[in-house]
Design a protein around this motif. Structure first.
Motif, PDB file in Angstrom:
ATOM      1  N   MET A   1       0.978  -0.880   0.517  1.00 34.38           N
ATOM      2  CA  MET A   1       0.297  -0.010  -0.182  1.00 34.38           C
ATOM      3  C   MET A   1       0.688   1.472   0.059  1.00 34.38           C
ATOM      4  O   MET A   1       1.581   1.512   0.672  1.00 34.38           O
ATOM      5  CB  MET A   1      -1.048   0.030   0.980  1.00 34.38           C
ATOM      6  CG  MET A   1      -1.756   1.088   1.779  1.00 34.38           C
ATOM      7  SD  MET A   1      -3.141   1.167   2.192  1.00 34.38           S
ATOM      8  CE  MET A   1      -2.547  -0.389   3.621  1.00 34.38           C
ATOM      9  N   ASP A  27      -4.752   4.557   8.807  1.00 34.44           N
ATOM     10  CA  ASP A  27      -4.819   3.697   9.003  1.00 34.44           C
ATOM     11  C   ASP A  27      -4.963   3.573  10.686  1.00 34.44           C
ATOM     12  O   ASP A  27      -5.096   4.232  11.551  1.00 34.44           O
ATOM     13  CB  ASP A  27      -3.847   2.636   8.915  1.00 34.44           C
ATOM     14  CG  ASP A  27      -3.063   2.257   7.756  1.00 34.44           C
ATOM     15  OD1 ASP A  27      -3.562   2.635   6.646  1.00 34.44           O
ATOM     16  OD2 ASP A  27      -2.179   1.800   7.561  1.00 34.44           O
ATOM     17  N   SER A  41      -8.385   3.906   5.236  1.00 35.60           N
ATOM     18  CA  SER A  41      -7.474   3.238   4.153  1.00 35.60           C
ATOM     19  C   SER A  41      -7.838   2.054   4.544  1.00 35.60           C
ATOM     20  O   SER A  41      -7.799   0.727   3.729  1.00 35.60           O
ATOM     21  CB  SER A  41      -6.330   4.066   3.857  1.00 35.60           C
ATOM     22  OG  SER A  41      -5.689   3.074   3.290  1.00 35.60           O
ATOM     23  N   SER A  42      -7.042   1.490   5.726  1.00 33.89           N
ATOM     24  CA  SER A  42      -6.999   0.401   6.574  1.00 33.89           C
ATOM     25  C   SER A  42      -7.204   0.328   7.755  1.00 33.89           C
ATOM     26  O   SER A  42      -7.343   1.349   8.832  1.00 33.89           O
ATOM     27  CB  SER A  42      -5.693  -0.267   6.571  1.00 33.89           C
ATOM     28  OG  SER A  42      -5.369  -1.576   7.205  1.00 33.89           O
ATOM     29  N   ALA A  57     -13.516   0.941   3.714  1.00 35.25           N
ATOM     30  CA  ALA A  57     -12.383   0.666   3.728  1.00 35.25           C
ATOM     31  C   ALA A  57     -11.415   0.117   2.479  1.00 35.25           C
ATOM     32  O   ALA A  57     -12.366  -1.138   2.032  1.00 35.25           O
ATOM     33  CB  ALA A  57     -11.561  -0.249   5.035  1.00 35.25           C
ATOM     34  N   GLU A  58     -10.211   0.261   2.187  1.00 30.73           N
ATOM     35  CA  GLU A  58      -9.391  -0.480   1.335  1.00 30.73           C
ATOM     36  C   GLU A  58      -8.950  -1.527   2.344  1.00 30.73           C
ATOM     37  O   GLU A  58      -9.458  -3.039   0.959  1.00 30.73           O
ATOM     38  CB  GLU A  58      -8.265  -0.433   0.845  1.00 30.73           C
ATOM     39  CG  GLU A  58      -8.294   1.276   0.296  1.00 30.73           C
ATOM     40  CD  GLU A  58      -8.776   0.958  -1.610  1.00 30.73           C
ATOM     41  OE1 GLU A  58      -8.534  -0.245  -2.263  1.00 30.73           O
ATOM     42  OE2 GLU A  58     -10.162   1.541  -1.996  1.00 30.73           O
ATOM     43  N   SER A  59      -8.433  -2.076   2.975  1.00 30.17           N
ATOM     44  CA  SER A  59      -8.333  -3.405   3.194  1.00 30.17           C
ATOM     45  C   SER A  59      -8.458  -3.164   4.851  1.00 30.17           C
ATOM     46  O   SER A  59      -8.746  -2.469   5.749  1.00 30.17           O
ATOM     47  CB  SER A  59      -6.800  -3.285   3.788  1.00 30.17           C
ATOM     48  OG  SER A  59      -6.026  -2.993   4.518  1.00 30.17           O
ATOM     49  N   ARG A  61     -10.027  -5.883   8.704  1.00 31.05           N
ATOM     50  CA  ARG A  61      -9.538  -7.414   9.207  1.00 31.05           C
ATOM     51  C   ARG A  61     -10.479  -7.153  10.955  1.00 31.05           C
ATOM     52  O   ARG A  61     -10.227  -6.275  11.428  1.00 31.05           O
ATOM     53  CB  ARG A  61      -7.736  -6.842   9.930  1.00 31.05           C
ATOM     54  CG  ARG A  61      -7.670  -8.525  10.744  1.00 31.05           C
ATOM     55  CD  ARG A  61      -5.673  -8.389  10.547  1.00 31.05           C
ATOM     56  NE  ARG A  61      -5.553  -9.564  11.435  1.00 31.05           N
ATOM     57  CZ  ARG A  61      -4.954 -10.926  10.616  1.00 31.05           C
ATOM     58  NH1 ARG A  61      -5.197 -11.025   9.469  1.00 31.05           N
ATOM     59  NH2 ARG A  61      -5.048 -12.034  11.424  1.00 31.05           N
ATOM     60  N   ALA A  72     -15.402  -3.717   1.933  1.00 27.79           N
ATOM     61  CA  ALA A  72     -14.001  -3.818   1.227  1.00 27.79           C
ATOM     62  C   ALA A  72     -13.016  -4.295   0.086  1.00 27.79           C
ATOM     63  O   ALA A  72     -13.106  -4.882  -0.150  1.00 27.79           O
ATOM     64  CB  ALA A  72     -13.341  -4.284   2.530  1.00 27.79           C
TER      65      ALA A  72
END
Length: 127
Positions: A1, A27, A41-42, A57-59, A61, A72
Motif C-alpha cells: 500500500m 490506518d 484506508s485500512s 475501507a481499502e482493507s 481485518r 472493503a
C-alpha cells in the motif's frame, strides 16, 4: 500500500467510546466502541471493539462486533467477529467460527441486480 510520505496510524483504545462518523486517510486500529460510520484506508478491529455503523475501507481485518454494512477491497473476518449487516468485498477471507448475519456480495454487485452479477468473486476460508 503506497502512501504520501510517512505512514499514519491511529489507535482508539478499549477505553474509548466515539459517537459520530470517522473519516481518516490514516490506518485505524479500534479497540473501543464507535457509534457512527467509519471510512479509512485500512481498519483493524480488536476483539473487544464494537461498531454500530457502516464501514468503508481499502482493507479491513475485523475481530469484534459490527452492526452495519461493510465495504472493503480486501476483507478478513476473524473467528471472534460477530457481524450483522451486508458485506461487500473484492477479496474475502473468513476464519472458521466467525458469525455473519447478512448477505455477501462482490463490490461490483452493489450497482447490479443479482441476474447481472455473473462474475466469480474471490473467496478464501481459513481454518
Amino acid at each position: 500500500m503506497a502512501s504520501k510520505g510517512n505512514s499514519t496510524f491511529s489507535v482508539f483504545g478499549s477505553d474509548t467510546a466515539i459517537t459520530g462518523d470517522i473519516k481518516a486517510s490514516a490506518d485505524l486500529h479500534i479497540d473501543g466502541s464507535v457509534e457512527g460510520d467509519i471510512s479509512c484506508s485500512s481498519l483493524v478491529q480488536g476483539e473487544t471493539s464494537s461498531v454500530k455503523g457502516a464501514i468503508e475501507a481499502e482493507s479491513a481485518r475485523l475481530a469484534g462486533t459490527i452492526e452495519g454494512s461493510i465495504a472493503a477491497r480486501e476483507l478478513v473476518i476473524l473467528k471472534t467477529a460477530k457481524i450483522t449487516g451486508d458485506v461487500f468485498y473484492d477479496a474475502l477471507t473468513i476464519e472458521q467460527g466467525a458469525q455473519v448475519e447478512g448477505r455477501f456480495a462482490h463490490r461490483d454487485a452493489r450497482a447490479k441486480t443479482p441476474a447481472q452479477s455473473a462474475g466469480k468473486p474471490e473467496l478464501a476460508v481459513a481454518g
